[in-house]
Design a protein around this motif. Structure first.
Motif, PDB file in Angstrom:
ATOM      1  N   ASP A 425     139.649  43.875  -3.782  1.00 38.61           N
ATOM      2  CA  ASP A 425     139.587  45.325  -3.615  1.00 38.61           C
ATOM      3  C   ASP A 425     138.130  45.806  -3.564  1.00 38.61           C
ATOM      4  OD1 ASP A 425     140.475  47.925  -3.409  1.00 38.61           O
ATOM      5  OD2 ASP A 425     140.891  48.169  -5.541  1.00 38.61           O
ATOM      6  N   SER A 426     137.296  45.078  -2.823  1.00 38.95           N
ATOM      7  CA  SER A 426     135.860  45.379  -2.757  1.00 38.95           C
ATOM      8  C   SER A 426     135.584  46.289  -1.569  1.00 38.95           C
ATOM      9  CB  SER A 426     135.055  44.082  -2.662  1.00 38.95           C
ATOM     10  OG  SER A 426     135.600  43.226  -1.681  1.00 38.95           O
ATOM     11  N   GLU A 427     135.908  47.575  -1.732  1.00 36.61           N
ATOM     12  CA  GLU A 427     135.935  48.510  -0.613  1.00 36.61           C
ATOM     13  C   GLU A 427     134.980  49.683  -0.796  1.00 36.61           C
ATOM     14  OE1 GLU A 427     139.837  49.566   0.749  1.00 36.61           O
ATOM     15  OE2 GLU A 427     140.740  47.754  -0.088  1.00 36.61           O
ATOM     16  N   ALA A 428     133.868  49.480  -1.506  1.00 39.38           N
ATOM     17  CA  ALA A 428     132.950  50.596  -1.750  1.00 39.38           C
ATOM     18  C   ALA A 428     132.480  51.226  -0.453  1.00 39.38           C
ATOM     19  CB  ALA A 428     131.753  50.125  -2.577  1.00 39.38           C
ATOM     20  N   ASN A 429     132.157  50.391   0.533  1.00 39.20           N
ATOM     21  CA  ASN A 429     131.644  50.943   1.780  1.00 39.20           C
ATOM     22  C   ASN A 429     132.720  51.636   2.594  1.00 39.20           C
ATOM     23  OD1 ASN A 429     131.007  50.386   4.925  1.00 39.20           O
ATOM     24  ND2 ASN A 429     129.104  50.790   3.795  1.00 39.20           N
ATOM     25  N   SER A 430     133.980  51.245   2.422  1.00 39.78           N
ATOM     26  CA  SER A 430     135.039  51.960   3.140  1.00 39.78           C
ATOM     27  C   SER A 430     135.157  53.389   2.616  1.00 39.78           C
ATOM     28  CB  SER A 430     136.380  51.227   3.004  1.00 39.78           C
ATOM     29  OG  SER A 430     136.901  51.314   1.695  1.00 39.78           O
ATOM     30  N   VAL A 431     134.967  53.569   1.310  1.00 37.26           N
ATOM     31  CA  VAL A 431     134.979  54.919   0.753  1.00 37.26           C
ATOM     32  C   VAL A 431     133.721  55.670   1.188  1.00 37.26           C
ATOM     33  CG1 VAL A 431     134.923  56.257  -1.385  1.00 37.26           C
ATOM     34  CG2 VAL A 431     136.477  54.317  -1.167  1.00 37.26           C
ATOM     35  N   SER A 432     132.581  54.981   1.232  1.00 33.30           N
ATOM     36  CA  SER A 432     131.359  55.619   1.743  1.00 33.30           C
ATOM     37  C   SER A 432     131.597  56.197   3.127  1.00 33.30           C
ATOM     38  CB  SER A 432     130.218  54.603   1.808  1.00 33.30           C
ATOM     39  OG  SER A 432     129.934  54.029   0.556  1.00 33.30           O
ATOM     40  N   SER A 433     132.359  55.480   3.940  1.00 37.23           N
ATOM     41  CA  SER A 433     132.550  55.889   5.332  1.00 37.23           C
ATOM     42  C   SER A 433     133.474  57.092   5.483  1.00 37.23           C
ATOM     43  CB  SER A 433     133.095  54.717   6.149  1.00 37.23           C
ATOM     44  OG  SER A 433     134.416  54.388   5.755  1.00 37.23           O
ATOM     45  N   THR A 434     134.116  57.528   4.407  1.00 41.82           N
ATOM     46  CA  THR A 434     134.967  58.722   4.476  1.00 41.82           C
ATOM     47  C   THR A 434     134.188  60.008   4.200  1.00 41.82           C
ATOM     48  OG1 THR A 434     135.592  58.769   2.125  1.00 41.82           O
ATOM     49  CG2 THR A 434     136.887  57.348   3.577  1.00 41.82           C
ATOM     50  N   MET A 435     132.892  59.881   3.878  1.00 38.25           N
ATOM     51  CA  MET A 435     132.104  61.015   3.396  1.00 38.25           C
ATOM     52  C   MET A 435     131.593  61.936   4.501  1.00 38.25           C
ATOM     53  SD  MET A 435     131.939  60.835   0.031  1.00 38.25           S
ATOM     54  CE  MET A 435     133.576  60.126  -0.064  1.00 38.25           C
ATOM     55  N   GLY A 436     132.011  61.708   5.736  1.00 38.94           N
ATOM     56  CA  GLY A 436     131.532  62.560   6.815  1.00 38.94           C
ATOM     57  C   GLY A 436     130.051  62.394   7.070  1.00 38.94           C
TER      58      GLY A 436
END
Length: 700
Positions: A425-436
């Motif tokens: 579950d190493s998805e830090a950058n996927s959440v970063s990419s939701t920041m507009g």
């Protein structure tokens, strides 16, 4: 040149001397190699075009690299299997280098390390730092997940790497190879980014999008075509990557966002119950309709035929409802919860698609991301049950890491076996990419991170990679859904995925210094760690749920916001300094776009800080006149923020073809609710959701 090694070799001893000056690398060998060392040398030294390569042609301007194919593994090695596949031994002396390996990938990894030892002594002249190295990976498959098309046509058209052509993809792959990444998982969610003759309407082609025309200050509509459709390049990218030991997996939905089919054919979708308040009915097809099974099967076979080495299916996160049609109720839902029905239906679909995949390519690996809804901690009995429902060689591209106890991941490893665990579950950058396009890497980048329900930050990726190495699983996966500005994520995936060891805080400083050097690294790290990002959805007036940042700005945040305002000029001056530094260093110039992107986010932050203060004042206003005053002020700052956004980015407006309007830029929804308060007689009641990727995570 590099100022440190990423990843760090297992056994590394500096000799405190340099090789002779050279501008040619001569491979000296009597071995019958199964590959062309000159070709691979040029590919691995892709950003050192001044260096030439020869074989068995000694000269005064050349440094000899003696190549030897080893018959035995060095005794220092603790993973002989991985040394045989990818390990190497380097002995760098003043007049000669020895590079020993067993397989081609070991040779490639040795070259990658050798390149990091280079120092420039003048124009087209180089030396190498002398060292003794024995090195091998702790993890065989070190992948990064990239966005090739991400919710395209459903929630957006594309940004960052989704807009690249072959040139940009090859450069990025070369950078990843520098840090010993060896697999790309190419996310293809939404309209297909390739030609599909049987269903051409599902392609990401001629899709209308409004873009800002700075030349005449107006919006113009253009028809967007994905770069891989306008000029097909996947074939060449695969060939290039395969030569360097890369595998390519198609990261696609298991009955979700499979091309434009469910967007265009609304009658084919899963059916919501009458009166349901759920809005995300647009991504999944009714699995009781044989024509839908046929479409999904045809799509997957087309994807395999593109040349992918594997398929990474992602099961939809949605677990609150399932298709209400009579057939699905009978076939899947009967006596099951919505989550259980989803899994049961997907086992049925996966087993069909598994056979379809093998019809096209028997060697294509099939992977799965599933069982990600609460409760995340599963019983051993449950894991044995789900294991029995899928083909025995299907590998897992998700295993738990966050929101669970330390015992949960070992439980999954025990249940499925080490060889089947490819990711966590190493998805830090996927959440970063939701920041507009706003910046988020560290906990220090957000307000009150300890109160947030989402814990996807880079430190938790690192912890999971370390845990994967400790248990010796098959693979790690690091998300790289957004590249520009997020290079430190890649460094972490490469470093810890290889099995290198270092304390987290020490690593950040080490990695930035290793790439950029001591003259500028402290400024870069200051920028990355001290930018405070407040997402526009964090205004209390903003109604749309955004599970990745739930804290709303409050009076208690004023000191933090004021401190960020006070630090803004310092950060800006450092950004300008770094931009000038990398612009004038031809080895680092490829990072200029990263700091231009960071600067745009920083310029937006300055406006959003004022928006946040106005929002707090509005929330505490005592009179209608005060409320109107601060609403108008919020409206002003919202427009100023969007003025930057529309000038700098391509895809910034809502997409509504699915019937659910969505946009990852919060401006539109914030404008709607502000104007509704200012003009209640003419309310706009059509909500604009913050990217369809948020809808499945509302349980957080």
């Amino acid at each position: 040149m590099m100022y440190g090694l990423i990843p760090m070799p297992k056994h590394y001893k500096e000799k405190n001397e340099k090789t002779k000056v050279f501008h040619t690398i001569n491979f000296s060998t009597n071995e019958a190699l199964a590959f062309d060392p000159v070709k691979l040398g040029k590919m691995r030294f892709w950003n050192f075009e001044e260096i030439t390569f020869t074989v068995n042609e000694q000269s005064d301007q050349a440094i000899d690299v003696v190549l030897r194919v080893q018959s035995e593994v060095p005794e220092e090695v603790d993973r002989t299997d991985l040394y045989k596949k990818q390990g190497y031994t380097l002995e760098v002396n003043q007049d000669q280098i020895e590079l020993d390996f067993i397989e081609k990938d070991g040779f490639i990894n040795g070259l990658s390390t050798l390149k990091q030892l280079i120092e420039e002594t003048g124009e087209q002249s180089f030396v190498l730092k002398s060292a003794s190295i024995i090195d091998w990976p702790s993890i065989e498959k070190r992948s990064v997940s990239n966005t090739f098309a991400w919710y395209a046509g459903y929630g957006r058209l594309g940004f960052d790497m989704q807009l690249w052509g072959l040139k940009e993809w090859k450069e990025y792959l070369n950078i990843c190879a520098d840090f010993k990444i060896n697999q790309f998982n190419m996310c293809m969610y939404g309209y297909w980014p390739f030609e599909f003759e049987k269903y051409p309407e599902t392609e990401l082609k001629n899709y209308p999008v409004d873009v800002w025309n700075q030349e005449s200050d107006n919006w113009i509509t253009v028809n967007y075509v994905h770069p891989n459709i306008s000029n097909e390049f996947l074939t060449e990218l695969f060939e290039y990557g395969h030569e360097l030991g890369f595998d390519f997996f198609a990261y696609i939905g298991l009955n979700s966002y499979n091309g434009g089919y469910s967007s265009l054919n609304k009658e084919k979708r899963m059916k919501l119950e009458e009166g349901s308040k759920f809005v995300n009915d647009f991504d999944s097809l009714c699995l009781s309709d044989p024509s839908n099974i046929e479409y999904i099967s045809d799509s997957i076979q087309r994807v395999v035929a593109l040349g992918y080495d594997g398929i990474d299916f992602e099961e939809s996160e949605e677990s609150f409802w399932f298709c209400s049609c009579d057939d699905c109720q009978e076939n899947f839902v009967k006596d099951r919860t919505p989550a259980e029905a989803k899994h049961y239906a997907n086992y049925y679909l996966l087993n069909i698609l598994y056979k379809k995949i093998k019809e096209v390519n028997e060697d294509c690996v099939v992977g799965l991301r599933a069982w990600r809804e609460p409760p995340l901690e599963k019983t051993e009995e449950y894991l044995q049950y789900v294991k029995s429902q899928i083909p025995e060689d299907v590998v897992l591209f998700w295993a738990p890491g966050l929101y669970v106890s330390k015992n949960e991941f070992p439980k999954w490893v025990e249940a499925f076996g080490k060889e089947r665990i490819y990711a966590r579950d190493s998805e830090a950058n996927s959440v970063s990419s939701t920041m507009g396009r706003l910046y988020r890497t560290f906990e220090s980048n957000v307000l009150r991170p300890e109160e947030e329900t989402n814990h996807q930050f880079i430190n938790n990726d690192i912890k999971q990679h370390i845990g994967s190495v400790e248990l010796g699983v098959k693979g790690i996966n690091g998300y790289m859904f957004e590249w520009y500005g997020y290079f430190i994520h890649l460094y972490a995936h490469g470093y810890y995925g290889w099995g290198s060891k270092m304390e987290e805080e020490e690593f950040y400083e080490y990695a930035v210094n290793a790439v950029f050097g001591p003259e500028i690294s402290q400024d870069i790290l200051y920028i990355l760690e001290n930018m405070l990002t407040i997402h526009e959805s964090q205004m209390k007036i903003f109604p749309t749920e955004f599970p990745f940042l739930r804290n709303k700005v409050e009076t208690r945040d004023i000191p933090t916001i004021e401190a960020a305002i006070a630090d803004w000029d310092t950060i800006q001056s450092k950004i300008e300094k770094v931009k000038e530094y990398v612009r004038h260093d031809h080895r680092l110039a490829m990072y200029l776009k990263h700091f231009e992107k960071i600067e745009i986010g920083h310029l937006r932050n300055k406006v959003i800080y004022q928006l946040s203060l106005a929002s707090i004042q509005y929330d505490n206003a005592q009179t209608e006149d005060e409320k109107i005053k601060y609403l108008q002020l919020m409206d002003k700052y919202n427009e100023e923020n969007f003025d930057i956004v529309k000038r700098e980015y391509f895809d910034v407006n809502p997409v509504a073809e699915t019937g659910t309007k969505a946009c990852m830029i919060p401006y539109h929804e914030l404008k709607r609710v502000i104007h509704n308060e200012l003009d209640p007689a003419n309310k706009d009641e059509e909500q604009i959701y913050l990217g369809v990727e948020a809808l499945g995570w509302l349980w957080l």
